[in-house]
Design an enzyme around this catalytic site. Structure first.
Site, PDB file in Angstrom:
ATOM      1  N   GLU A 188      41.495  43.619  51.454  1.00  0.00           N
ATOM      2  CA  GLU A 188      40.275  42.819  51.336  1.00  0.00           C
ATOM      3  C   GLU A 188      40.033  42.441  49.889  1.00  0.00           C
ATOM      4  OE1 GLU A 188      36.654  45.927  51.164  1.00  0.00           O
ATOM      5  OE2 GLU A 188      37.674  45.827  53.105  1.00  0.00           O
ATOM      6  N   ASN A 198      36.820  42.022  47.098  1.00  0.00           N
ATOM      7  CA  ASN A 198      35.415  42.322  46.787  1.00  0.00           C
ATOM      8  C   ASN A 198      34.922  41.377  45.701  1.00  0.00           C
ATOM      9  OD1 ASN A 198      34.949  45.072  48.272  1.00  0.00           O
ATOM     10  ND2 ASN A 198      36.957  45.226  47.293  1.00  0.00           N
TER      11      ASN A 198
END
Length: 770
Positions: free
Chosen positions: A724, A726
């Site tokens: 992912e 951020n």
């Protein structure tokens, strides 16, 4: 605005004021009403009132000892008070009007009270569609110079006199007599000066013929020995003057015009001729009068100079196409003649009334096209309801010069400050609350000047920065630490930093006053994490407030927070991600078997995360994930070396190896000091480190991110698989971004400086961007 059907029945007769000693003025902050308040106070009456909004005029009244109550609500009124009502006041919604009716208190229009106060004076009434204020001021100046000591009442403040009224003890009074709502019929003039007459205020008069009939009736109210002064060069005025059978005198521009008039423009030369014609009719010294009129410096908002250069800023009341044309021609003559100026004439215009805009759409566009650049904002409606199909956009589409349409007037100063150059002349124009634009622009230019003046490329002025932290997400406690660390660094850097709890601000206090107006922060540093922070929610609020902020914008933040959406975009850019499925229900089927990672689709990187090693752990893991949101992401558990690679302002930093002392890298191990080893750079082959930096930078760009991001990944057999991205990395003592930056020779303070610099450079790209 007053309605024709209200006038005959809604108000008390004027003589009901006889014997009154106390007056309450509704709409006291308007120029006409504030003049009346001063006149009443000067004559020894008790005076107070209410206005809906604070303004420079209400401030002046309070300073002069007149009590002013602001805002909505009901004020206590005492027995014996007479209520005076501005024509802008709605008779059906005011509690004071309701009180007056219930208690049979005298209630009159402003024009009635003015006529009552002037009943013992010889009255010169100046009326007409345009030029009333300036002509009234010029006549008053002439009579003052001639020693007649007149009382002068004008529809705007006159700086020379300290306000809209000039008290005098002579027999003459000079008054601006407005035709808008038949208010001039409450006056009893000895002389009428008619400057011009064309279609306006048709919301009240209906047609031009209706307006002409009203003005004719007013002129015909002159006594047999009265006098009409009228303009021969204006068709409407000339027509009415020709029909009038009493004593009269016409005026026009002389063949040669003197260029020593303080006020620019041929229209002011014509206003001067009205004053001279009156002086000649009274058989007074014309030379003395001319000298006084030439020195008359004008009224507020009549091409009033707010800033004389760099750029020049003027404020003007023009709100009818004829007035706009006259004002812009005057500005061109004064500021752009003789090749002295090479900048642009920028007009910032607020149309006044839907009905006037509808009546003169083509004429507005033609008049405004005399400018080099036009900025339009929404129509000031007064009491009018919106009219279908009538908008400032209709004017914009017909303009033949560059135009910007900025619907919210609150944004005018900010946007115009971006536009103007030192040699430009900017004119704020209109009859509504556009008067707030000029002072606001001066403040914006001051702030912008501070931001744009710097000694070197990386230098920044000392900024007013709000650190927004805490919030209402599951990562609130983490954000408390991030926010405090950022705040301390900004203070060490010399900025005026303040900490604001996002959820306390929005859910408890609900007060955004510190985020609007000239005292708002120069920048918001986002120290929040998780939902309603990294998902674009806070960014959306700041976009609405038009305040620059650190980090990514709305779209990038929302996409990065949606883990499934991020995976789809990264896959499109050939960036490897784990196989996975997005579940909307615990009963959804998916084609993966343990070992798995189960996590909420829209939370922080470790919030609600479960490592599922066998089938028995799957259902509890799903239940835990759905406890944090309506969607859960189930992915293959990719095992290998976990790394996180920060990107700072478009450059990848050193990858960080994440090595929990025991167990997996969950929320507790991530944020508990000492629970995880963070090794910088990661203990990987240099070619893998370079590949990780390349992938992090590609992911950053694929999502459209800005500022700092952190791309989490697993390295398995030399392959880098992204978990992912951020968009608001932590800024605590155990956070990965500060640790990577430190290993790259970037201190925490320098890291904060670079994030501030990036945000400022995006807000002011003409000076800061590469």
């Amino acid at each position: 605005m007053r309605k024709p059907q209200e006038i005959p029945h809604a108000f008390s007769p004027t003589d009901s004021l006889t014997g009154a000693t106390s007056f309450y003025l509704l709409g006291i902050g308007g120029a006409g009403m504030s003049a009346l308040a001063r006149m009443l106070k000067h004559r020894g009456f008790a005076v107070r009132g209410r206005d809906s909004t604070e303004s420079p005029e209400t401030h002046r009244l309070v300073k002069e000892g007149i009590s002013v109550r602001l805002g909505q609500g009901e004020d206590e009124l005492e027995a014996g008070v007479a209520v005076i009502v501005s024509d802008a006041i709605d008779l059906d919604t005011s509690p004071e009007i309701s009180w007056a009716r219930t208690n049979s208190a005298p209630m009159v229009r402003r024009s009635q009270a003015l006529g009552w106060l002037l009943r013992d004076r010889k009255l010169i009434a100046v009326t007409g569609t345009h030029g009333k204020t300036t002509t009234t001021g010029m006549i008053g100046s002439a009579l003052i110079a001639l020693g007649l000591d007149p009382l002068v009442v004008v529809g705007a403040a006159i700086p020379q006199w300290g306000g809209p009224v000039r008290e005098g003890n002579g027999e003459w009074a000079v008054v601006e007599a407005c035709e808008a709502y038949d208010s001039f019929h409450d006056l009893n003039p000895s002389v009428v000066v008619l400057t011009n007459l064309e279609a306006d205020h048709l919301d009240f008069h209906g047609t031009l013929a209706g307006l002409k009939a009203s003005v004719t009736r007013f002129v015909n109210s002159l006594p047999p020995d009265g006098l009409l002064i009228y303009c021969l060069e204006d068709p409407g005025s000339a027509e009415l003057g020709a029909a009038y059978r009493g004593p009269k005198r016409g005026y026009a521009l002389p063949e040669s015009l003197a260029d020593d008039l303080t006020l620019p423009g041929w229209h002011n030369q014509l206003n001067m001729q009205a004053a001279i014609a009156l002086v000649q009719s009274l058989d007074l010294d014309v030379k003395v009068a001319e000298d006084a009129v030439r020195k008359f410096s004008g009224a507020e908002r009549r091409l009033q100079i707010l800033r004389a250069s760099g750029p020049t800023l003027l404020d003007d009341y023009a709100h009818h196409p004829t007035e706009i044309r006259a004002s812009l021609e005057a500005v061109r003559s004064r500021y752009f003649g003789h090749g002295t100026r090479h900048g642009r004439l920028i007009v910032v215009f607020q149309p006044h009334l839907y009905s006037r805009t509808a009546e003169h759409l083509i004429e507005f566009s033609a008049a405004l096209s005399l400018a080099d650049h036009v900025v339009l904002t929404d129509i000031y409606p007064a009491r009018e309801a919106p009219m279908p199909g009538i908008s400032s956009a209709r004017i914009a589409e017909k303009l033949s010069v560059p135009v910007q349409y900025i619907p919210s007037r609150h944004l005018l100063a900010r946007e115009v400050a971006r536009l103007v150059q030192p040699n430009d002349v900017v004119v704020g124009m209109g009859a509504g609350n556009i008067s707030e634009f000029g002072p606001a622009l001066l403040e914006e230019l001051k702030v912008r000047g501070q931001l744009l003046n710097r000694e070197s490329r990386q230098a920044l002025p000392k900024l007013k920065i709000t650190v927004l932290y805490a919030g209402d997400s599951t990562e609130r406690e983490v954000s408390l630490h991030s926010g405090r660390a950022i705040h301390s660094a900004l203070q060490r850097l010399g900025h005026a930093s303040s900490l604001v709890d996002a959820s306390d601000l929005l859910l408890s206090k609900g007060d955004l006053s510190a985020f609007v107006g000239p005292n708002r922060p120069d920048l918001v540093f986002l120290g929040v994490h998780g939902t309603n922070a990294e998902d674009g929610a806070i960014q959306g609020l700041l976009e609405l407030l038009h305040i620059p902020y650190t980090g990514s914008g709305i779209q990038a933040s929302a996409i990065a927070m949606d883990k499934a959406m991020t995976k789809r975009i990264l896959d499109q850019h050939q960036i490897p991600t784990p196989k996975g499925y997005l579940l909307n229900s615990i009963d959804d089927h998916f084609g993966l078997t343990p070992p798995l990672i189960v996590k909420p689709n829209a939370q922080g990187s470790t919030v609600g995360l479960t490592f599922v090693e066998n089938q028995a752990q799957l259902c509890p893991g799903l239940l835990r994930g759905f406890a944090y949101g309506s969607q859960v992401l189930v992915e293959e558990w990719v095992k290998g070396t976990e790394i996180s690679t920060p990107v700072l302002n478009g450059k990848a930093l050193l990858p960080v190896e994440i090595a929990p002392v025991s167990g997996q890298y969950d929320f507790a191990n991530k944020y508990t000091p000492g629970a995880t080893q963070e090794i910088v750079p990661a203990r990987l082959d240099p070619s893998i480190l370079l590949k990780a930096q390349d992938i992090a930078l590609r992911a950053h760009r694929a999502l459209g991110c800005a500022g700092a991001t952190r791309t989490d990944a697993i390295v398995r057999d030399g392959e880098i698989i992204v978990l992912e991205v951020n968009t608001l990395p932590g800024m605590t003592g155990t956070s990965l971004l500060p640790n990577s930056a430190q290993a790259s020779g970037i201190s925490f303070d320098e890291l904060c400086h670079r994030l501030v610099y990036d945000a400022v450079s995006r807000a002011y790209p003409e000076k800061y961007a590469s």
